[in-house]
Scaffold this active site. Structure first.
Site, PDB file in Angstrom:
ATOM      1  N   THR A  70       0.128 -21.104  -0.523  1.00  0.00           N
ATOM      2  CA  THR A  70       0.862 -20.735  -1.668  1.00  0.00           C
ATOM      3  C   THR A  70       2.165 -20.889  -1.848  1.00  0.00           C
ATOM      4  OG1 THR A  70      -1.336 -19.317  -2.658  1.00  0.00           O
ATOM      5  CG2 THR A  70       0.826 -18.833  -3.464  1.00  0.00           C
ATOM      6  N   GLN A 178      -6.529 -28.492   3.178  1.00  0.00           N
ATOM      7  CA  GLN A 178      -7.748 -28.502   3.286  1.00  0.00           C
ATOM      8  C   GLN A 178      -7.896 -29.692   4.393  1.00  0.00           C
ATOM      9  OE1 GLN A 178     -10.244 -26.803   2.716  1.00  0.00           O
ATOM     10  NE2 GLN A 178      -9.582 -25.463   1.386  1.00  0.00           N
ATOM     11  N   GLY A 199      -2.477 -21.363   7.994  1.00  0.00           N
ATOM     12  CA  GLY A 199      -3.100 -20.880   9.127  1.00  0.00           C
ATOM     13  C   GLY A 199      -4.292 -20.857   9.153  1.00  0.00           C
ATOM     14  N   HIS A 200      -4.741 -19.796   8.177  1.00  0.00           N
ATOM     15  CA  HIS A 200      -6.097 -19.325   8.048  1.00  0.00           C
ATOM     16  C   HIS A 200      -7.217 -20.310   7.558  1.00  0.00           C
ATOM     17  CE1 HIS A 200      -7.221 -18.620   3.655  1.00  0.00           C
ATOM     18  NE2 HIS A 200      -5.567 -18.763   3.635  1.00  0.00           N
ATOM     19  N   THR A 236      13.400 -12.068   8.260  1.00  0.00           N
ATOM     20  CA  THR A 236      13.188 -12.053   9.719  1.00  0.00           C
ATOM     21  C   THR A 236      11.840 -12.669   9.780  1.00  0.00           C
ATOM     22  OG1 THR A 236      14.469 -10.014   9.886  1.00  0.00           O
ATOM     23  CG2 THR A 236      12.728 -10.427  11.439  1.00  0.00           C
ATOM     24  N   CYS A 322      -9.855 -19.123  -4.471  1.00  0.00           N
ATOM     25  CA  CYS A 322      -8.546 -18.816  -5.458  1.00  0.00           C
ATOM     26  C   CYS A 322      -9.079 -18.698  -6.841  1.00  0.00           C
ATOM     27  CB  CYS A 322      -7.501 -19.596  -5.181  1.00  0.00           C
ATOM     28  SG  CYS A 322      -6.976 -19.476  -3.694  1.00  0.00           S
TER      29      CYS A 322
END
Length: 376
Positions: A70, A178, A199-200, A236, A322
């Protein structure tokens, strides 16, 4: 347990979790600090950029680490829009993009930008000729996903990139959340200027991702602050998350290199099993992304079937995570002009490299019994 909802999220790999823990425990310095702990963190961050660059075959300084798909999509779309609005305010995308693309475009429309939402054909593919016809002198961005998150259809990225190759100020953004690790895509060979990864979706951790931005492309930042990450994303750096993301990218790249046929075999197996179900209509055409299979069971509420499967410890989804809490009809299936009975009764199965054929067979048997019980 059978987990067939890998397009929503994947189970983190043990080695990914270990890398996150190691960096969190041993390299907790701020990469902007000039003392030893800061310099160590900076060295690891630099190495992560280099490794991500190698995996994507791009320059390390072209990588921006983000919090996921996102943010990456928003940074790409809004970043281009604000950086190049003096050149034009026209953006092209498709009707079946992820909400992070569609809603970002809707927001830009309130800021004076004009958005063209292209249709797709009945297989879910954007026609290159439609993009060509929609291009204008003031078109600054074309944003098209690589693999659709509900249908698994693969878009003609190479052809779109070639179409845009001679347009200096029309940039090409590809959402590959995807696709990475399942469907190969070379960034430099396809005219891609911006590229999003999460990443997930690849057995990494939630809250990690990256955006590739071609070196010559300017980008207006969403975050202003200390100027980290080449002044494109201040804040950071999440060093443990970044290292864990690169670890997941490396492992999934190896999976795809050595076991690409495994997921396709699972897909073929499920197609064969479902072909014996007179109630089932398969919505995903063949020869698309191997990890996604979308099918409908007209006359049955998908939520009822999903809950019945959940009670038996089998997990699938009705559509994109989503948009799963929104109205019944899938916008993607509606866009390919399926009958409403199909577009409101869809189930998505999405595999990972860790699934096996035995799980597919058990899923089919359980689904058969559920449908039999619901008919009574």
């Amino acid at each position: 347990m059978i987990y067939f909802d890998n397009s929503a999220t994947t189970k983190p790999l043990q080695e990914v979790l270990e890398s996150f823990h190691t960096v969190s425990e041993s390299y907790y310095g701020n990469a902007s600090s000039v003392h030893r702990l800061g310099l160590e963190a900076s060295r690891i961050l630099r190495k992560a950029h280099e490794q991500a660059g190698l995996l994507l075959n791009v320059n390390p300084e072209e990588i921006i680490f983000t919090s996921g798909g996102t943010e990456g999509n928003n940074l790409a779309i809004k970043g281009i829009a604000y950086a190049y609005q003096s050149r034009g305010k026209h953006i092209i995308t498709s009707k079946i993009e992820h909400p992070s693309v569609l809603v970002a475009c809707e927001f830009l429309a309130t800021q004076g930008f004009e958005i063209t939402y292209l249709p797709v054909d009945q297989t879910g593919v954007v026609k290159v000729d439609d993009i060509k016809a929609a291009l204008r002198e003031d078109t600054i961005l074309v944003s098209i996903m690589h693999v659709n998150n509900e249908l698994g259809t693969i878009q003609p990225i190479k052809e779109i990139g070639a179409l845009l190759s001679d347009r200096r100020y029309t940039f090409f953004h590809v959402d590959d959340v995807q696709g990475f690790g399942k469907v190969k895509l070379e960034l430099k060979d396809n005219g891609i200027d911006l590229y999003t990864l999460s990443g997930h979706k690849i057995h990494g951790l939630k809250g990690t991702g990256l955006l590739y931005v071609k070196k010559q492309v300017r980008l207006a930042p969403l975050f202003h602050g200390g100027g980290q990450q080449f002044e494109r994303r201040s804040g950071t750096e999440n060093l443990p998350g970044i290292v864990s993301l690169v670890k997941a990218m490396r492992v999934v790249t190896e999976y795809h290199l050595h076991h690409a046929e495994h997921i396709q075999q699972l897909n073929n197996k499920l197609r064969l099993e479902l072909s014996h179900f007179p109630e089932v209509v398969i919505n995903t055409i063949e020869d698309q992304a191997p990890h996604i299979l979308n099918f409908s069971i007209p006359g049955f509420k998908p939520e009822v079937i999903l809950h019945a499967l959940t009670e038996r410890n089998i997990f699938v989804s009705t559509k994109s995570a989503c948009s799963s809490k929104k109205p019944d009809e899938s916008a993607v299936l509606s866009a390919i002009q399926l009958p409403r009975a199909q577009s409101t009764s869809a189930i998505r199965v999405s595999f990972s490299y860790h699934n096996n054929e035995g799980e597919v067979e058990l899923f089919a048997r359980v689904l058969k019994k559920i449908l039999k019980d619901l008919k009574k």
